[in-house]
Design an enzyme around this catalytic site. Structure first.
Site, short mmCIF file in Angstrom:
data_model
loop_
_atom_site.label_atom_id
_atom_site.label_comp_id
_atom_site.label_asym_id
_atom_site.label_seq_id
_atom_site.Cartn_x
_atom_site.Cartn_y
_atom_site.Cartn_z
N SER A 145 36.96 37.99 41.57
CA SER A 145 37.59 36.70 41.26
C SER A 145 37.02 35.59 42.15
O SER A 145 35.81 35.39 42.17
CB SER A 145 39.11 36.87 41.39
OG SER A 145 39.76 35.83 40.74
N ASP A 272 41.59 41.03 30.52
CA ASP A 272 41.78 40.05 31.58
C ASP A 272 42.43 38.79 31.00
O ASP A 272 41.83 38.11 30.16
CB ASP A 272 40.42 39.72 32.21
CG ASP A 272 40.55 38.95 33.52
OD1 ASP A 272 41.50 38.15 33.63
OD2 ASP A 272 39.71 39.15 34.41
N HIS A 300 42.92 41.62 35.09
CA HIS A 300 42.14 40.91 36.12
C HIS A 300 42.14 41.66 37.45
O HIS A 300 41.13 41.68 38.14
CB HIS A 300 42.75 39.51 36.29
CG HIS A 300 41.91 38.60 37.12
ND1 HIS A 300 40.62 38.25 36.77
CD2 HIS A 300 42.16 37.96 38.30
CE1 HIS A 300 40.13 37.43 37.69
NE2 HIS A 300 41.03 37.25 38.63
#
Ligand SMILES: *[C@@H]1O[C@H](CO)[C@@H](O)[C@H](O)[C@H]1NC(C)=O
Ligand SMILES: *[C@@H]1O[C@H](CO)[C@@H](O)[C@H](O)[C@H]1NC(C)=O
Length: 324
Positions: A145, A272, A300
């Site tokens: 991320s 996600d 995610h």
């Protein structure tokens, strides 16, 4: 005689169970803190600190630098080095692994007035790498991320320090398809609106669950405990949020990806809901020979949804690119 012996352990177990339930329901943050203290010890991970001009970095370390390149792991926004504990548990013990608390996060220094754009974070990570001597030999850089965006731009800026790169659902791209949450981020950021940053436990729980395919993996009580410790740092989280979605950072990975020349793997969960899986296509086009892995039934927060699969992919990639 027998019955007393039998009764005493049972009473004791009953007592433990009741204590556990009371803490679980009334004081979940204590249970979480205990887990975060005990689990690293169980898997042989040490907490370390490094100083650079009065700025303190905190990190986990397991093993020593050896023949195999070290692995440096960068977590996502709002988390800390604990994000990787499950993955470390599945990595071979002979590999030197370092998980850093990102600037401002966890126990790494959080300075008022500090900025958190991609490049500000890259510069901080470089200070860490220099002062710990991690770059004496090229290392395997892993980021998820926000940490993935920073890892990618780091590799573009310091190509000689990184031998291979793993990007897990990174921010910093212009996604062909925006998730609902990304649409809201893009709309809000123009007005410096931070309403997406959780400001109470309920909002925190909802946001966290959006990151998961298996939301049962995060019981409500534990999430409550998580956010009790999270909310006091809200001012920092707002500033960091604004910086990583600022004009300078929003597409910083995409703008720098053509300079990434090292072997790269991209891992993305097909489910996600935070950063759409279509981001993987962008990286496939932008980074020559990138290996793309799309995970089924994975959101995610890959280390929670697919701990085994992500660890396996990281290890296979590490061993195939770092043999000599
Ligand atoms: C953070 O960014 C602001 C605005 O660009 C700048 O004025 C300030 O000096 C920066 N702070 C640090 C510590 O670099
Ligand atoms: C990386 O991307 C940023 C953001 O778009 C850009 O400002 C910067 O110049 C790029 N860095 C390099 C080294 O090209």
């Amino acid at each position: 005689m027998d019955s007393i012996l039998l009764k005493t352990p049972l009473t004791f177990i009953g007592f433990l169970l009741i204590t556990f339930l009371i803490i679980y329901f009334l004081w979940p943050e204590a249970l979480l803190r205990f887990g975060r203290w005990a689990f690293p010890k169980i898997i042989g991970v040490q907490v370390r600190y490094a100083e650079h001009n009065g700025y303190r970095f905190c990190y986990y370390s397991r093993g020593k630098p050896g023949l195999q390149p070290s692995i440096l792991m960068l977590h996502g926004y709002g988390f800390d080095k604990d994000s990787w504990l499950i993955n470390i548990n599945f990595l071979p013990k002979n590999i030197h692994v370092v998980c850093l608390d990102m600037p401002g996060h966890g126990e790494t220094t959080c300075l008022p007035g500090e900025n958190y754009t991609t490049f500000d974070q890259v510069k901080r990570i470089h200070q860490f790498v220099e002062c710990t001597g991690l770059n004496r030999k090229p290392f395997h850089l892993v980021g998820i991320s926000m940490g993935g965006m920073v890892a990618g731009v780091y590799t573009a800026h310091y190509p000689s320090e990184v031998c291979c790169l793993s990007l897990l659902c990174p921010t910093g791209l212009n996604y062909p398809k925006d998730s609902d949450i990304m649409k809201r981020v893009k709309k809000n950021r123009k007005n410096h609106d931070v309403s997406l940053v959780p400001s109470n436990i309920q909002e925190g729980i909802e946001m966290f669950r959006l990151g998961l395919y298996y939301s049962c993996m995060a019981p409500k009580q534990l999430l409550k405990g998580f956010f009790v410790d999270w909310l006091p740092d809200n001012n920092f989280f707002r500033k960091c949020y604004l910086d990583i979605f600022s004009d300078e950072s929003l597409y910083s990975l995409q703008d720098n990806m053509s300079k990434i020349r090292v072997p790269t793997q991209v891992i993305w969960g097909k489910d996600d809901k935070m950063l759409d899986v279509s981001g993987a296509e962008v990286l496939a086009k932008g980074i020559p020979h990138a290996q793309i892995h799309l995970l089924e039934k994975c959101g995610h927060f890959q280390p929670v949804d697919s701990p085994l699969k992500t660890s396996q992919l990281l290890v296979d990639f590490h061993t195939s690119y770092t043999k000599n």
